[in-house]
Design an enzyme around this catalytic site. Structure first.
Site, PDB file in Angstrom:
ATOM      1  N   TYR A   1       0.851  -1.211   0.000  1.00  0.00           N
ATOM      2  CA  TYR A   1       0.000   0.000   0.000  1.00  0.00           C
ATOM      3  C   TYR A   1       0.884   1.259   0.000  1.00  0.00           C
ATOM      4  O   TYR A   1       0.657   2.184  -0.790  1.00  0.00           O
ATOM      5  CB  TYR A   1      -0.906  -0.018   1.231  1.00  0.00           C
ATOM      6  CG  TYR A   1      -1.994   1.038   1.217  1.00  0.00           C
ATOM      7  CD1 TYR A   1      -3.167   0.849   0.486  1.00  0.00           C
ATOM      8  CD2 TYR A   1      -1.867   2.220   1.945  1.00  0.00           C
ATOM      9  CE1 TYR A   1      -4.175   1.818   0.477  1.00  0.00           C
ATOM     10  CE2 TYR A   1      -2.863   3.189   1.941  1.00  0.00           C
ATOM     11  CZ  TYR A   1      -4.023   2.980   1.204  1.00  0.00           C
ATOM     12  OH  TYR A   1      -5.013   3.939   1.198  1.00  0.00           O
TER      13      TYR A   1
ATOM     14  N   LYS B   1       0.879   4.128  -2.945  1.00  0.00           N
ATOM     15  CA  LYS B   1       0.426   5.509  -2.719  1.00  0.00           C
ATOM     16  C   LYS B   1       1.582   6.500  -2.884  1.00  0.00           C
ATOM     17  O   LYS B   1       1.368   7.636  -3.333  1.00  0.00           O
ATOM     18  CB  LYS B   1      -0.225   5.637  -1.339  1.00  0.00           C
ATOM     19  CG  LYS B   1      -1.514   4.800  -1.203  1.00  0.00           C
ATOM     20  CD  LYS B   1      -2.612   5.253  -2.161  1.00  0.00           C
ATOM     21  CE  LYS B   1      -3.928   4.522  -1.957  1.00  0.00           C
ATOM     22  NZ  LYS B   1      -5.008   4.964  -2.846  1.00  0.00           N
TER      23      LYS B   1
END
Ligand SMILES: NC(=O)c1ccc[n+]([C@@H]2O[C@H](COP(=O)([O-])OP(=O)(O)OC[C@H]3O[C@@H](n4cnc5c(N)ncnc54)[C@H](O)[C@@H]3O)[C@@H](O)[C@H]2O)c1
Length: 304
Positions: free
Chosen positions: A155, A159
């Protein structure tokens, strides 16, 4: 000057999700026409119906992992609403939580493919239309673009990648009157987060969702994003109190790594993870635990 959303067309991916649904309602309330895109066609169809007739709101089934599908859908959106001004790339997944040693390659790839490649595909498919309108591209990233949590590397990488991509596209596209923004909210309630609130590994990593990881109200995220589109802002950080952490993330990183992500909490989280997949780590050294996770992942990958 304020970018007035009245009668502009805004396409959102992830429109069936917690944030997506509320953003769609808020944008509609500002007078925008909304194109609601998600894997979940039923939810976006019902949401569109509740927001007005097809001249102001319509749902489309769309998969951000499929460029041909997205291109077809963006072309249809632009034809249906006679133009496309703003795109909000909001589709995302939380990805796996756990040590890399126990993470399968497929889970890493899936997270990157939805959260990073998915934003690229969304912008790529929409750009011809948005450029024609000299409009705005917005990616929903996360505070994870700046604060990179242990046991959540897919993640964080996805991002951070979105932030880099937006920063790269901004000077490239301003030549054509297109602006590019990224939104960086902290945790807020949604399907994605509700699933992990009681997960002991997540609670260990994120300090029981307190302090830097305290949940912010979803309405605050929605308001900040809509206001950010109206300013065609480069970056939207929610809560605003986290702006210094975001802007000075490089300087703060060693402090965050040392004092926020404390070793004792991380080891506890790894221990929870090892136990939750049926291994007993009480007799294992940390090295043996890691080796056991690697072996288990290899066996799973090769179907042993
Ligand atoms: N909830 C949080 O705490 C938080 C914090 C920071 C950033 N974000 C980001 O906000 C965005 C919205 O997340 P949310 O919290 O509303 O989660 P959510 O799970 O409620 O919504 C995610 C939506 O994305 C859709 N989606 C997933 N894969 C897709 C695909 N391949 N094609 C099309 N749609 C797909 C899902 O169907 C779902 O409707 C995500 O990008 C997320 O990473 C969330």
């Amino acid at each position: 000057m304020k970018y007035d959303l009245t009668n502009r067309t805004v396409a959102l991916t992830g429109a069936a999700g917690g944030l997506g649904q509320d953003l769609a309602k808020a944008l509609r309330a500002r007078g925008a026409r909304v194109a609601l895109l998600d894997l979940n066609a039923d939810v976006v169809g019902d949401l569109a119906d509740s927001l007005g007739d097809e001249s102001v709101a319509r749902g489309w089934k769309a998969d951000v992992r499929d460029l041909d599908n997205l291109t077809e859908v963006m072309d249809e959106v632009a034809a249906h609403f006679e133009g496309l001004d703003v795109v909000v790339a909001g589709a995302g997944t939380g990805g796996p939580i756990g040590p890399m040693a126990g993470t399968a390659l497929g889970d890493w790839e899936r997270t990157i493919d939805i959260n990073l490649n998915g934003v690229w595909r969304t912008f790529k498919a929409a750009l011809p239309h948005v450029a024609f309108q000299r409009g705005h591209l917005l990616a929903v990233a996360s505070m994870a673009s700046f604060v990179h949590s242990p046991l959540h590397s897919p993640y964080s990488a996805s991002k951070a990648g979105v932030l880099g991509m937006c920063n790269s596209l901004r000077p490239e596209l301003r030549q054509f009157g297109v602006t590019v923004g990224s939104a960086h909210p902290s945790f807020f309630r949604s399907l994605m987060v509700d699933e992990v609130l009681d997960n002991p590994v997540a609670r260990n990593v994120w300090n029981d969702f307190d302090g830097l990881f305290k949940l912010v109200p979803r309405e605050a995220v929605v308001e900040a994003i809509v206001a950010g589109i109206e300013r065609r802002a480069d970056q939207i950080v929610v809560p605003r109190l986290s702006t210094p952490t975001a802007k000075l993330s490089g300087l703060f990183r060693p402090l965050v790594e040392r004092f926020v992500f404390q070793d004792s909490r991380i080891m506890q989280a790894i221990s929870h993870f090892v136990t939750s997949i049926g291994l007993d780590d009480s007799d294992l050294s940390p090295e043996e635990s890691l080796a056991a996770l690697h072996t288990r992942d290899r066996d799973a990958t090769h179907g042993a």
